[in-house]
Write an enzyme that holds these catalytic residues in place. Sequence first.
Site: not given
Ligand code: ADP
Ligand code: MG
Length: 393
Positions: A33, A196, A348, A371
Amino acid sequence: MKIENLDLRGKRVLVRVDFNVPVEGGQVKDNRRIKGAKPTLDLLLNQGARVVLISHRGRPKGQYKEEFSMGPVLEETEKVLGRKVQAFFSPQVVNDQIIAQAQALEDGQVALLENLRFRPEEEANDPDFAKDLAKLGDIFINDAFGTAHRSHASNVGVAQYLPSYLGLLVGREVSVLSELLDRADKPYLTILGGSKVSDKIGIIENLLDKVDGIMIVGAMANTFLEAQGYAMGRSLVEKDKIDLAKDLLDRAKKAQVQVFLPRDLVVAEDLEAKEGQVVAIEAMDPDRMALDIGPKTLEAAKVFLAPAKTVMWNGPAGVFEKEAFSQGTMGLAKILSQLDAKTVVGGGDSAAAVAQSGLEDSFYHISSGGGASLEFLEGNKLPALAAILGEEA
Ligand code: ADP
Ligand code: MG
Protein backbone atom coordinates in the site's frame (compact mmCIF):
# COMPACT_ATOMS: atom_id res chain seq x y z
CA MET A 1 -8.34 18.21 -13.59
CA LYS A 2 -5.31 15.94 -13.40
CA ILE A 3 -2.67 16.45 -10.72
CA GLU A 4 0.01 16.21 -13.42
CA ASN A 5 -1.21 19.61 -14.64
CA LEU A 6 -1.14 21.46 -11.32
CA ASP A 7 1.53 24.00 -10.45
CA LEU A 8 2.64 22.63 -7.12
CA ARG A 9 5.86 24.40 -6.18
CA GLY A 10 5.53 25.91 -2.73
CA LYS A 11 1.97 24.59 -2.36
CA ARG A 12 1.02 22.69 0.77
CA VAL A 13 -0.66 19.49 -0.33
CA LEU A 14 -2.66 17.38 2.08
CA VAL A 15 -2.70 13.79 0.82
CA ARG A 16 -5.01 11.07 2.13
CA VAL A 17 -3.13 7.82 1.61
CA ASP A 18 -4.04 4.25 2.51
CA PHE A 19 -1.17 3.23 4.75
CA ASN A 20 -3.36 0.71 6.60
CA VAL A 21 -0.60 -1.90 6.48
CA PRO A 22 -0.02 -4.96 8.68
CA VAL A 23 2.58 -4.37 11.42
CA GLU A 24 4.24 -7.10 13.49
CA GLY A 25 6.92 -6.57 16.10
CA GLY A 26 7.22 -2.92 15.11
CA GLN A 27 7.85 -3.79 11.44
CA VAL A 28 5.63 -3.30 8.40
CA LYS A 29 4.93 -6.82 7.09
CA ASP A 30 3.58 -5.85 3.68
CA ASN A 31 4.41 -2.48 2.12
CA ARG A 32 2.33 -2.81 -1.08
CA ARG A 33 0.00 0.00 0.00
CA ILE A 34 2.88 2.37 0.67
CA LYS A 35 4.41 1.52 -2.70
CA GLY A 36 1.00 2.16 -4.26
CA ALA A 37 1.10 5.82 -3.21
CA LYS A 38 4.70 6.35 -4.37
CA PRO A 39 3.94 7.61 -7.90
CA THR A 40 1.71 10.39 -6.55
CA LEU A 41 4.13 11.31 -3.78
CA ASP A 42 7.15 11.34 -6.11
CA LEU A 43 5.25 13.56 -8.52
CA LEU A 44 4.36 16.06 -5.79
CA LEU A 45 7.75 16.12 -4.09
CA ASN A 46 9.76 16.30 -7.31
CA GLN A 47 7.75 19.40 -8.20
CA GLY A 48 8.57 21.03 -4.87
CA ALA A 49 5.24 20.58 -3.12
CA ARG A 50 5.10 20.59 0.71
CA VAL A 51 3.33 17.35 1.51
CA VAL A 52 1.33 16.33 4.58
CA LEU A 53 0.26 12.66 4.64
CA ILE A 54 -2.76 11.38 6.54
CA SER A 55 -3.92 7.77 6.95
CA HIS A 56 -5.56 5.39 9.37
CA ARG A 57 -4.18 2.03 10.45
CA GLY A 58 -6.16 -0.76 12.09
CA ARG A 59 -9.05 -0.16 14.44
CA PRO A 60 -8.00 1.89 17.48
CA LYS A 61 -11.69 2.81 17.89
CA GLY A 62 -11.34 6.56 18.32
CA GLN A 63 -8.70 6.47 21.06
CA TYR A 64 -4.94 6.90 21.20
CA LYS A 65 -3.35 3.46 21.47
CA GLU A 66 0.38 3.17 21.13
CA GLU A 67 0.23 -0.15 19.27
CA PHE A 68 -1.62 1.62 16.45
CA SER A 69 0.91 4.45 16.12
CA MET A 70 2.12 5.30 12.63
CA GLY A 71 5.76 5.04 13.81
CA PRO A 72 6.59 1.81 11.93
CA VAL A 73 4.74 3.12 8.86
CA LEU A 74 6.83 6.28 8.89
CA GLU A 75 10.06 4.27 8.83
CA GLU A 76 8.81 2.11 5.97
CA THR A 77 7.62 5.18 4.04
CA GLU A 78 11.11 6.67 4.31
CA LYS A 79 12.53 3.46 2.82
CA VAL A 80 9.97 3.31 0.00
CA LEU A 81 10.30 7.00 -0.92
CA GLY A 82 14.03 7.18 -0.26
CA ARG A 83 13.43 10.48 1.56
CA LYS A 84 13.24 11.81 5.09
CA VAL A 85 9.64 11.89 6.36
CA GLN A 86 8.96 14.17 9.31
CA ALA A 87 6.86 12.83 12.20
CA PHE A 88 4.08 15.31 12.98
CA PHE A 89 2.84 13.02 15.72
CA SER A 90 0.28 13.93 18.34
CA PRO A 91 -2.25 11.66 20.08
CA GLN A 92 -4.79 14.30 19.01
CA VAL A 93 -3.68 13.78 15.39
CA VAL A 94 -4.25 17.45 14.51
CA ASN A 95 -4.06 20.50 16.79
CA ASP A 96 -2.67 24.06 16.61
CA GLN A 97 0.88 22.88 16.99
CA ILE A 98 0.61 20.35 14.16
CA ILE A 99 -1.02 23.02 11.97
CA ALA A 100 1.90 25.38 12.76
CA GLN A 101 4.40 22.63 11.88
CA ALA A 102 2.65 22.11 8.55
CA GLN A 103 2.90 25.87 7.88
CA ALA A 104 6.65 25.65 8.40
CA LEU A 105 7.29 22.86 5.87
CA GLU A 106 9.65 23.76 3.05
CA ASP A 107 9.47 22.93 -0.65
CA GLY A 108 9.97 19.20 -1.30
CA GLN A 109 9.51 18.22 2.36
CA VAL A 110 7.06 15.58 3.52
CA ALA A 111 5.49 14.81 6.90
CA LEU A 112 3.16 12.13 8.25
CA LEU A 113 0.48 12.58 10.90
CA GLU A 114 -0.62 10.08 13.54
CA ASN A 115 -3.36 7.50 12.95
CA LEU A 116 -6.56 9.34 11.94
CA ARG A 117 -8.68 6.81 13.81
CA PHE A 118 -7.25 7.93 17.16
CA ARG A 119 -10.05 10.49 16.81
CA PRO A 120 -13.69 9.34 16.84
CA GLU A 121 -14.49 12.37 14.63
CA GLU A 122 -12.70 10.70 11.69
CA GLU A 123 -15.22 7.91 11.08
CA ALA A 124 -18.09 10.18 12.15
CA ASN A 125 -17.10 12.59 9.34
CA ASP A 126 -17.19 15.43 11.86
CA PRO A 127 -17.07 18.83 10.07
CA ASP A 128 -14.87 20.53 12.69
CA PHE A 129 -12.31 17.75 12.49
CA ALA A 130 -12.44 17.93 8.68
CA LYS A 131 -11.91 21.73 8.86
CA ASP A 132 -8.86 21.24 11.08
CA LEU A 133 -7.43 18.72 8.62
CA ALA A 134 -8.09 21.19 5.80
CA LYS A 135 -5.87 23.75 7.59
CA LEU A 136 -2.89 21.48 6.83
CA GLY A 137 -2.96 22.12 3.10
CA ASP A 138 -3.73 24.54 0.28
CA ILE A 139 -5.10 21.67 -1.78
CA PHE A 140 -6.27 18.13 -1.03
CA ILE A 141 -5.44 14.95 -2.94
CA ASN A 142 -7.16 11.65 -2.23
CA ASP A 143 -4.95 8.70 -3.12
CA ALA A 144 -6.58 6.19 -0.75
CA PHE A 145 -8.79 3.87 -2.77
CA GLY A 146 -9.14 1.40 0.12
CA THR A 147 -11.43 3.78 2.04
CA ALA A 148 -13.19 5.34 -0.96
CA HIS A 149 -16.43 3.53 -0.08
CA ARG A 150 -16.52 5.23 3.33
CA SER A 151 -17.66 8.76 4.23
CA HIS A 152 -15.02 9.90 6.64
CA ALA A 153 -13.62 13.31 7.62
CA SER A 154 -10.29 12.64 5.87
CA ASN A 155 -11.76 11.77 2.48
CA VAL A 156 -15.29 13.19 2.17
CA GLY A 157 -15.34 15.92 4.85
CA VAL A 158 -12.05 17.59 3.99
CA ALA A 159 -12.94 17.79 0.28
CA GLN A 160 -15.64 20.34 1.17
CA TYR A 161 -13.02 22.80 2.38
CA LEU A 162 -10.15 22.57 -0.14
CA PRO A 163 -9.72 22.36 -3.91
CA SER A 164 -9.62 18.57 -4.25
CA TYR A 165 -8.20 16.09 -6.74
CA LEU A 166 -7.74 12.36 -7.21
CA GLY A 167 -4.24 10.96 -6.83
CA LEU A 168 -2.65 8.79 -9.53
CA LEU A 169 -3.49 5.52 -7.77
CA VAL A 170 -7.16 6.39 -7.33
CA GLY A 171 -7.30 7.78 -10.86
CA ARG A 172 -6.01 4.48 -12.25
CA GLU A 173 -8.51 2.49 -10.13
CA VAL A 174 -11.38 4.59 -11.44
CA SER A 175 -10.29 4.29 -15.05
CA VAL A 176 -9.68 0.51 -14.98
CA LEU A 177 -12.78 -0.36 -12.96
CA SER A 178 -14.96 1.89 -15.14
CA GLU A 179 -13.63 0.04 -18.16
CA LEU A 180 -14.87 -3.21 -16.59
CA LEU A 181 -18.34 -1.71 -16.21
CA ASP A 182 -18.87 -0.09 -19.56
CA ARG A 183 -16.23 -0.68 -22.19
CA ALA A 184 -14.40 -3.95 -21.57
CA ASP A 185 -12.76 -5.63 -24.56
CA LYS A 186 -14.63 -8.81 -25.48
CA PRO A 187 -14.72 -11.71 -24.84
CA TYR A 188 -15.08 -10.51 -21.25
CA LEU A 189 -14.99 -13.23 -18.60
CA THR A 190 -15.23 -12.98 -14.85
CA ILE A 191 -14.02 -15.38 -12.16
CA LEU A 192 -15.91 -15.11 -8.91
CA GLY A 193 -14.86 -17.04 -5.83
CA GLY A 194 -14.08 -16.55 -2.19
CA SER A 195 -16.04 -17.44 0.85
CA LYS A 196 -19.62 -16.31 0.39
CA VAL A 197 -22.23 -16.00 -2.36
CA SER A 198 -23.86 -13.28 -0.27
CA ASP A 199 -20.74 -11.07 -0.56
CA LYS A 200 -20.75 -11.33 -4.34
CA ILE A 201 -24.44 -11.20 -5.30
CA GLY A 202 -24.23 -7.49 -6.12
CA ILE A 203 -21.30 -8.06 -8.49
CA ILE A 204 -22.91 -11.04 -10.21
CA GLU A 205 -26.11 -9.09 -10.77
CA ASN A 206 -24.32 -6.02 -12.07
CA LEU A 207 -22.01 -7.97 -14.39
CA LEU A 208 -24.51 -10.51 -15.70
CA ASP A 209 -25.46 -8.39 -18.72
CA LYS A 210 -21.92 -7.21 -19.39
CA VAL A 211 -19.83 -10.40 -19.45
CA ASP A 212 -19.67 -13.32 -21.86
CA GLY A 213 -18.88 -15.89 -19.21
CA ILE A 214 -18.76 -16.40 -15.46
CA MET A 215 -16.55 -18.90 -13.71
CA ILE A 216 -17.61 -19.72 -10.17
CA VAL A 217 -15.02 -21.16 -7.79
CA GLY A 218 -14.15 -21.14 -4.07
CA ALA A 219 -16.69 -21.79 -1.36
CA MET A 220 -19.22 -19.88 -3.48
CA ALA A 221 -19.17 -22.73 -5.99
CA ASN A 222 -20.43 -25.15 -3.32
CA THR A 223 -23.75 -23.35 -3.13
CA PHE A 224 -24.07 -23.32 -6.94
CA LEU A 225 -23.14 -27.02 -7.16
CA GLU A 226 -25.71 -27.87 -4.51
CA ALA A 227 -28.24 -25.81 -6.49
CA GLN A 228 -27.49 -28.13 -9.41
CA GLY A 229 -28.23 -31.18 -7.29
CA TYR A 230 -24.76 -32.24 -6.14
CA ALA A 231 -24.34 -33.32 -2.51
CA MET A 232 -21.64 -31.16 -0.97
CA GLY A 233 -20.98 -33.08 2.26
CA ARG A 234 -19.68 -30.84 5.03
CA SER A 235 -18.57 -28.06 2.65
CA LEU A 236 -19.46 -24.47 3.36
CA VAL A 237 -22.87 -24.10 1.65
CA GLU A 238 -25.22 -21.16 2.12
CA LYS A 239 -28.50 -23.07 2.28
CA ASP A 240 -30.52 -19.86 2.18
CA LYS A 241 -28.85 -18.84 -1.09
CA ILE A 242 -29.56 -22.01 -3.07
CA ASP A 243 -32.72 -20.59 -4.67
CA LEU A 244 -30.85 -17.44 -5.55
CA ALA A 245 -28.07 -19.52 -7.11
CA LYS A 246 -30.68 -21.36 -9.23
CA ASP A 247 -32.20 -18.07 -10.28
CA LEU A 248 -28.80 -16.63 -11.24
CA LEU A 249 -28.00 -19.76 -13.28
CA ASP A 250 -31.32 -19.35 -15.13
CA ARG A 251 -30.72 -15.70 -15.79
CA ALA A 252 -27.21 -16.40 -17.08
CA LYS A 253 -28.63 -18.98 -19.46
CA LYS A 254 -31.24 -16.54 -20.78
CA ALA A 255 -28.59 -13.87 -21.23
CA GLN A 256 -26.40 -16.43 -23.05
CA VAL A 257 -23.68 -15.99 -20.48
CA GLN A 258 -21.63 -19.16 -20.18
CA VAL A 259 -21.33 -20.45 -16.63
CA PHE A 260 -18.31 -22.49 -15.62
CA LEU A 261 -18.50 -24.55 -12.42
CA PRO A 262 -15.81 -26.83 -10.94
CA ARG A 263 -15.59 -30.43 -12.23
CA ASP A 264 -13.44 -31.75 -9.43
CA LEU A 265 -12.57 -30.58 -5.94
CA VAL A 266 -9.90 -31.01 -3.31
CA VAL A 267 -11.58 -32.27 -0.15
CA ALA A 268 -10.44 -32.87 3.43
CA GLU A 269 -11.84 -33.48 6.88
CA ASP A 270 -11.12 -29.95 8.00
CA LEU A 271 -8.98 -26.88 7.35
CA GLU A 272 -6.14 -28.27 9.45
CA ALA A 273 -5.63 -31.34 7.23
CA LYS A 274 -2.08 -31.55 5.88
CA GLU A 275 -3.30 -32.76 2.52
CA GLY A 276 -6.52 -33.16 0.60
CA GLN A 277 -7.91 -35.72 -1.85
CA VAL A 278 -9.12 -34.94 -5.34
CA VAL A 279 -12.70 -36.06 -6.06
CA ALA A 280 -15.12 -35.51 -8.92
CA ILE A 281 -18.11 -33.28 -8.04
CA GLU A 282 -20.37 -36.36 -8.27
CA ALA A 283 -18.28 -38.18 -5.66
CA MET A 284 -18.20 -35.86 -2.66
CA ASP A 285 -17.67 -37.76 0.59
CA PRO A 286 -20.47 -36.73 2.99
CA ASP A 287 -17.93 -36.38 5.81
CA ARG A 288 -15.53 -34.08 3.98
CA MET A 289 -15.48 -30.51 2.85
CA ALA A 290 -14.41 -29.01 -0.47
CA LEU A 291 -11.51 -26.64 0.11
CA ASP A 292 -10.09 -26.09 -3.39
CA ILE A 293 -10.76 -26.76 -7.06
CA GLY A 294 -9.09 -29.84 -8.56
CA PRO A 295 -6.65 -30.33 -11.48
CA LYS A 296 -9.36 -31.25 -14.06
CA THR A 297 -11.11 -27.99 -13.24
CA LEU A 298 -7.88 -26.09 -13.78
CA GLU A 299 -7.33 -27.77 -17.14
CA ALA A 300 -10.86 -26.86 -18.20
CA ALA A 301 -10.40 -23.33 -16.85
CA LYS A 302 -7.40 -22.87 -19.10
CA VAL A 303 -9.56 -23.68 -22.13
CA PHE A 304 -12.48 -21.56 -20.89
CA LEU A 305 -10.28 -18.52 -20.25
CA ALA A 306 -8.08 -18.80 -23.36
CA PRO A 307 -10.16 -16.58 -25.71
CA ALA A 308 -10.65 -13.79 -23.13
CA LYS A 309 -9.59 -10.22 -23.88
CA THR A 310 -10.69 -9.02 -20.43
CA VAL A 311 -10.85 -11.00 -17.18
CA MET A 312 -12.02 -9.68 -13.83
CA TRP A 313 -11.11 -11.98 -10.93
CA ASN A 314 -12.64 -11.53 -7.53
CA GLY A 315 -12.34 -14.26 -4.91
CA PRO A 316 -9.83 -17.11 -4.44
CA ALA A 317 -10.57 -20.62 -5.74
CA GLY A 318 -9.84 -22.28 -2.41
CA VAL A 319 -8.35 -21.85 1.04
CA PHE A 320 -5.12 -20.55 -0.49
CA GLU A 321 -3.78 -19.52 2.92
CA LYS A 322 -3.11 -23.24 3.53
CA GLU A 323 -0.50 -24.88 1.34
CA ALA A 324 -2.63 -28.03 0.86
CA PHE A 325 -5.52 -26.00 -0.61
CA SER A 326 -3.62 -23.30 -2.49
CA GLN A 327 -2.97 -25.03 -5.81
CA GLY A 328 -6.25 -24.08 -7.47
CA THR A 329 -5.77 -20.40 -6.72
CA MET A 330 -2.08 -20.44 -7.65
CA GLY A 331 -2.94 -22.36 -10.84
CA LEU A 332 -5.56 -19.76 -11.79
CA ALA A 333 -3.05 -16.97 -11.16
CA LYS A 334 -0.63 -18.73 -13.51
CA ILE A 335 -3.26 -19.20 -16.24
CA LEU A 336 -4.26 -15.54 -16.01
CA SER A 337 -0.64 -14.37 -16.03
CA GLN A 338 -0.16 -16.11 -19.40
CA LEU A 339 -3.28 -14.74 -21.12
CA ASP A 340 -3.15 -12.11 -23.81
CA ALA A 341 -5.88 -10.15 -22.01
CA LYS A 342 -6.46 -7.30 -19.59
CA THR A 343 -6.48 -9.15 -16.28
CA VAL A 344 -7.88 -7.27 -13.31
CA VAL A 345 -7.94 -8.51 -9.72
CA GLY A 346 -10.38 -7.12 -7.15
CA GLY A 347 -10.75 -8.16 -3.51
CA GLY A 348 -8.25 -8.02 -0.68
CA ASP A 349 -7.74 -11.77 -0.36
CA SER A 350 -7.47 -12.24 -4.11
CA ALA A 351 -4.80 -9.52 -4.28
CA ALA A 352 -2.93 -11.27 -1.44
CA ALA A 353 -3.19 -14.57 -3.34
CA VAL A 354 -1.72 -13.01 -6.48
CA ALA A 355 1.09 -11.52 -4.38
CA GLN A 356 1.69 -15.00 -2.93
CA SER A 357 1.94 -16.40 -6.48
CA GLY A 358 4.75 -13.98 -7.29
CA LEU A 359 3.06 -13.17 -10.61
CA GLU A 360 1.80 -9.66 -9.77
CA ASP A 361 3.78 -8.05 -12.58
CA SER A 362 1.98 -10.12 -15.21
CA PHE A 363 -1.43 -8.66 -14.30
CA TYR A 364 -2.94 -5.59 -15.92
CA HIS A 365 -4.27 -4.21 -12.65
CA ILE A 366 -4.56 -5.37 -9.05
CA SER A 367 -6.99 -3.21 -7.14
CA SER A 368 -5.71 -1.66 -3.93
CA GLY A 369 -9.19 -1.57 -2.39
CA GLY A 370 -11.02 -4.78 -1.51
CA GLY A 371 -14.35 -3.44 -0.28
CA ALA A 372 -14.12 -0.34 -2.45
CA SER A 373 -13.54 -2.31 -5.68
CA LEU A 374 -16.42 -4.62 -4.79
CA GLU A 375 -18.78 -1.67 -4.32
CA PHE A 376 -17.57 0.01 -7.49
CA LEU A 377 -18.21 -3.17 -9.50
CA GLU A 378 -21.63 -3.49 -7.91
CA GLY A 379 -22.34 -0.16 -9.58
CA ASN A 380 -22.47 1.87 -6.37
CA LYS A 381 -21.20 5.44 -6.21
CA LEU A 382 -18.21 5.71 -3.88
CA PRO A 383 -18.65 8.72 -1.56
CA ALA A 384 -14.98 9.73 -1.55
CA LEU A 385 -14.94 9.86 -5.36
CA ALA A 386 -18.26 11.69 -5.52
CA ALA A 387 -16.93 14.28 -3.04
CA ILE A 388 -14.22 15.17 -5.57
CA LEU A 389 -15.73 14.39 -8.96
CA GLY A 390 -19.30 15.43 -8.18
CA GLU A 391 -21.82 14.00 -10.66
CA GLU A 392 -19.14 12.31 -12.78
CA ALA A 393 -18.48 9.83 -9.96
P1 ADP B 1 -11.75 -11.32 -1.63
O1 ADP B 1 -11.19 -10.67 -0.37
O2 ADP B 1 -10.71 -11.49 -2.68
O3 ADP B 1 -12.99 -10.62 -2.10
P2 ADP B 1 -13.26 -13.25 -0.13
O4 ADP B 1 -13.05 -12.45 1.11
O5 ADP B 1 -14.61 -13.29 -0.70
O6 ADP B 1 -12.20 -12.82 -1.25
O7 ADP B 1 -12.86 -14.76 0.14
C1 ADP B 1 -11.59 -15.12 0.55
C2 ADP B 1 -11.63 -16.31 1.48
O8 ADP B 1 -12.38 -17.38 0.93
C3 ADP B 1 -10.26 -16.85 1.76
O9 ADP B 1 -9.95 -16.60 3.11
C4 ADP B 1 -10.37 -18.34 1.47
O10 ADP B 1 -9.74 -19.16 2.45
C5 ADP B 1 -11.87 -18.56 1.47
N1 ADP B 1 -12.26 -19.73 0.68
C6 ADP B 1 -12.07 -19.92 -0.65
N2 ADP B 1 -12.53 -21.13 -1.02
C7 ADP B 1 -13.02 -21.73 0.09
C8 ADP B 1 -13.65 -22.99 0.36
N3 ADP B 1 -13.82 -23.89 -0.61
N4 ADP B 1 -14.03 -23.25 1.63
C9 ADP B 1 -13.83 -22.36 2.60
N5 ADP B 1 -13.27 -21.14 2.42
C10 ADP B 1 -12.86 -20.83 1.17
MG1 MG C 1 -11.84 -10.80 1.65
